[in-house]
Design an enzyme around this catalytic site. Sequence first.
Site, PDB file in Angstrom:
ATOM      1  N   LEU A 137      38.971  46.472  47.739  1.00 50.97           N
ATOM      2  CA  LEU A 137      40.206  46.065  48.399  1.00 50.97           C
ATOM      3  C   LEU A 137      41.420  46.829  47.884  1.00 50.97           C
ATOM      4  O   LEU A 137      42.380  47.024  48.607  1.00 50.97           O
ATOM      5  CB  LEU A 137      40.441  44.560  48.206  1.00 50.97           C
ATOM      6  CG  LEU A 137      39.395  43.615  48.807  1.00 50.97           C
ATOM      7  CD1 LEU A 137      39.759  42.170  48.499  1.00 50.97           C
ATOM      8  CD2 LEU A 137      39.273  43.826  50.302  1.00 50.97           C
ATOM      9  N   GLY A 138      41.384  47.242  46.610  1.00 52.32           N
ATOM     10  CA  GLY A 138      42.529  47.945  46.032  1.00 52.32           C
ATOM     11  C   GLY A 138      42.302  48.169  44.553  1.00 52.32           C
ATOM     12  O   GLY A 138      41.282  47.758  43.989  1.00 52.32           O
TER      13      GLY A 138
ATOM     14  N   GLY B 188      44.616  48.981  40.610  1.00 51.78           N
ATOM     15  CA  GLY B 188      45.875  49.101  39.888  1.00 51.78           C
ATOM     16  C   GLY B 188      45.615  49.552  38.475  1.00 51.78           C
ATOM     17  O   GLY B 188      44.506  49.983  38.125  1.00 51.78           O
ATOM     18  N   GLY B 189      46.641  49.419  37.648  1.00 47.83           N
ATOM     19  CA  GLY B 189      46.510  49.899  36.281  1.00 47.83           C
ATOM     20  C   GLY B 189      45.526  49.101  35.452  1.00 47.83           C
ATOM     21  O   GLY B 189      44.939  49.624  34.510  1.00 47.83           O
ATOM     22  N   MET B 190      45.344  47.821  35.769  1.00 53.19           N
ATOM     23  CA  MET B 190      44.482  46.979  34.961  1.00 53.19           C
ATOM     24  C   MET B 190      43.062  46.878  35.480  1.00 53.19           C
ATOM     25  O   MET B 190      42.161  46.491  34.742  1.00 53.19           O
ATOM     26  CB  MET B 190      45.071  45.562  34.857  1.00 53.19           C
ATOM     27  CG  MET B 190      46.485  45.515  34.292  1.00 53.19           C
ATOM     28  SD  MET B 190      46.660  46.452  32.754  1.00 53.19           S
ATOM     29  CE  MET B 190      45.432  45.659  31.746  1.00 53.19           C
ATOM     30  N   GLY B 191      42.818  47.184  36.757  1.00 51.94           N
ATOM     31  CA  GLY B 191      41.462  47.050  37.261  1.00 51.94           C
ATOM     32  C   GLY B 191      41.351  47.391  38.730  1.00 51.94           C
ATOM     33  O   GLY B 191      42.314  47.763  39.394  1.00 51.94           O
TER      34      GLY B 191
ATOM     35  N   VAL C 259      39.885  45.895  42.423  1.00 53.79           N
ATOM     36  CA  VAL C 259      39.610  44.627  43.088  1.00 53.79           C
ATOM     37  C   VAL C 259      38.617  44.852  44.221  1.00 53.79           C
ATOM     38  O   VAL C 259      38.777  45.769  45.032  1.00 53.79           O
ATOM     39  CB  VAL C 259      40.907  43.999  43.643  1.00 53.79           C
ATOM     40  CG1 VAL C 259      40.612  42.651  44.298  1.00 53.79           C
ATOM     41  CG2 VAL C 259      41.929  43.832  42.529  1.00 53.79           C
TER      42      VAL C 259
ATOM     43  N   LYS D 199      38.190  41.134  40.246  1.00 53.01           N
ATOM     44  CA  LYS D 199      38.927  42.219  39.615  1.00 53.01           C
ATOM     45  C   LYS D 199      38.130  42.692  38.414  1.00 53.01           C
ATOM     46  O   LYS D 199      37.950  41.948  37.445  1.00 53.01           O
ATOM     47  CB  LYS D 199      40.317  41.755  39.188  1.00 53.01           C
ATOM     48  CG  LYS D 199      41.151  42.895  38.598  1.00 53.01           C
ATOM     49  CD  LYS D 199      42.617  42.533  38.524  1.00 53.01           C
ATOM     50  CE  LYS D 199      43.440  43.760  38.155  1.00 53.01           C
ATOM     51  NZ  LYS D 199      44.882  43.479  38.194  1.00 53.01           N
TER      52      LYS D 199
ATOM     53  N   ASP E 155      53.892  40.321  36.037  1.00 49.30           N
ATOM     54  CA  ASP E 155      53.663  41.438  36.954  1.00 49.30           C
ATOM     55  C   ASP E 155      53.876  41.014  38.401  1.00 49.30           C
ATOM     56  O   ASP E 155      53.114  41.391  39.290  1.00 49.30           O
ATOM     57  CB  ASP E 155      52.250  41.990  36.764  1.00 49.30           C
ATOM     58  CG  ASP E 155      52.080  43.375  37.377  1.00 49.30           C
ATOM     59  OD1 ASP E 155      53.092  44.078  37.534  1.00 49.30           O
ATOM     60  OD2 ASP E 155      50.938  43.739  37.707  1.00 49.30           O
TER      61      ASP E 155
END
Length: 546
Positions: free
Chosen positions: A28-29, A31-34, A36, A50, A144
């Site tokens: 789905l997407g 980011g910096g942390m993981g 998804v 995630k 965040d």
Amino acid sequence: METEVMDGNEPPLAEHSRLGPYRLVQQLGEGGMGVVHLALDRQGRAVAIKVLRPHVAHDPDARARLAREVETLEIVRHPNVAPVLDADLDGPRPYLVTKYVPGPPLDDYVAEHGPMDGDDLTRLAEGLAGALDAIHAAGVIHRDLKPGNVLVVDGEPVLIDFGIAHAVDDIRLTMTGLVMGTPGYLAPEIVEGAEVSEATDWWGWAATLAFAATGRPPFGRGPMEAVLARVARGESDLRDTDPGLRPLLRAALDPHPDNRPSSTEVVEALRRYAAGEPVADGTRWSAHTQVIDNPPPPPPDAGPVSSDPPPPPPPPAQDPGRAPATAYPPIANGVSDWEAAMGAPAGVDPRIGRPGRSGEIAAVGAMLTALAAAAPLFAFGLLVSLGALARTADRSVTSLILRRTERGVRRSDVPLAVAASPLHFVLGLLGSLVFSIVPLIVAVGVMFTVAFLVSAGTGGLIEPIRPLPLAAGAVGGVLASWWGPGGASLRRGTRSLVRGLTPTQTARQVFLIVLGVIALGSIIWLTTTAELQPTWWPSSGPPELP
């Protein structure tokens, strides 16, 4: 035992692979942390997973703090917060499981529909404020809050990814991926490495609202250092925001946390804004707020600041042998779950985001209650039969989704589904019989309890097989069936059946009328029968009491 962690060289998780008890459907997407993923659990229910990146897995202390955060967040229950359902923070691929929310991120929503104003902006502000109150009450700071972490479903915001940034506060801001792309949504205290508080989240709340109202980041775009410098100085660009709301946003974006409005003050300001009253009159934070209706343009070091939203990322590459998947599957309200499953993309549960038909289901329960008071054995048999049909429907749809998740869409789907129908019905009937034991025990217990209480209150003796105790027992039995052992499959299947029977508003009205006639007929039967004696057909008479 030593904890296994990733070394950063693991291949990315492929679609349709397994992660613990979950089967991944599509990404789905990220980011910096993981990263998804949309996934299905063992029962075919959609969830969002995630998978944390290696720099989190490398740090045992970060894992331990994240585990404590997850334990706290599991108690958060709010309609504007995606709840945490599960987590595995000890394995080689740490992951966090939340409820899947079938809506686009706020930045995509604004890109498609344009900036928000009026009632839409008020709903967004109030929904996010309620979500923050809920997670703050659990002792968690989001840290965040940004448009990418707000999903929009039917105009209502749902906050996701809460708690992650707070758990890994020792990760450096300059680490690749953590700040890139969203520096304008990091509060000044995060940028400076200072202590965070609830005021940190209210800063993110205001920055997110400013974006929703204008379609552009409140601190502009350009080099990361320039954007973060403007954040630290509090140089927000609130042009094009509603003048009535602007003082509240500017106060919440103050670089000094002590100058920002508190939760109570935000709620009161939103009330004033909705009522058309000045939001800053008499407030503590008004002394620190300078309302600028026409602020100067951003300084030259910011680079070009565009009011246009960033271009959407290119669609992921699709396997030519599979039907293209979509993160937000459009399912028409007039289509049954089975019909939707026949045409749904591989691995996407057609029940995701569908209306629950709670009114019709409540009417079914009311009908069974009235029927139980008039004809208990018939009502019990009907409950078991409906449970068998519901569980059959749930097994059929779930098995089809899991098959398509594993193998993709095939021409053999319909023949295999038809061939498996008898087996699903047998298993559904057996499940309905087994899982009716507890509701039956509950119903009998409620019957005797109500009979005893009525007898004690009236001074006379009332038998438990009279209409009032029978009706009360039916309520207890229906609730035990719905929420007791085996209730998850019954709930999913019942919703599928009801949606299939009432695809339109006319069908819904006819359905409710039919149930009302049955319930009314049961009441008339009781009132016209001598001494309100229920019928025990097909038996010859009521069971003898000891």
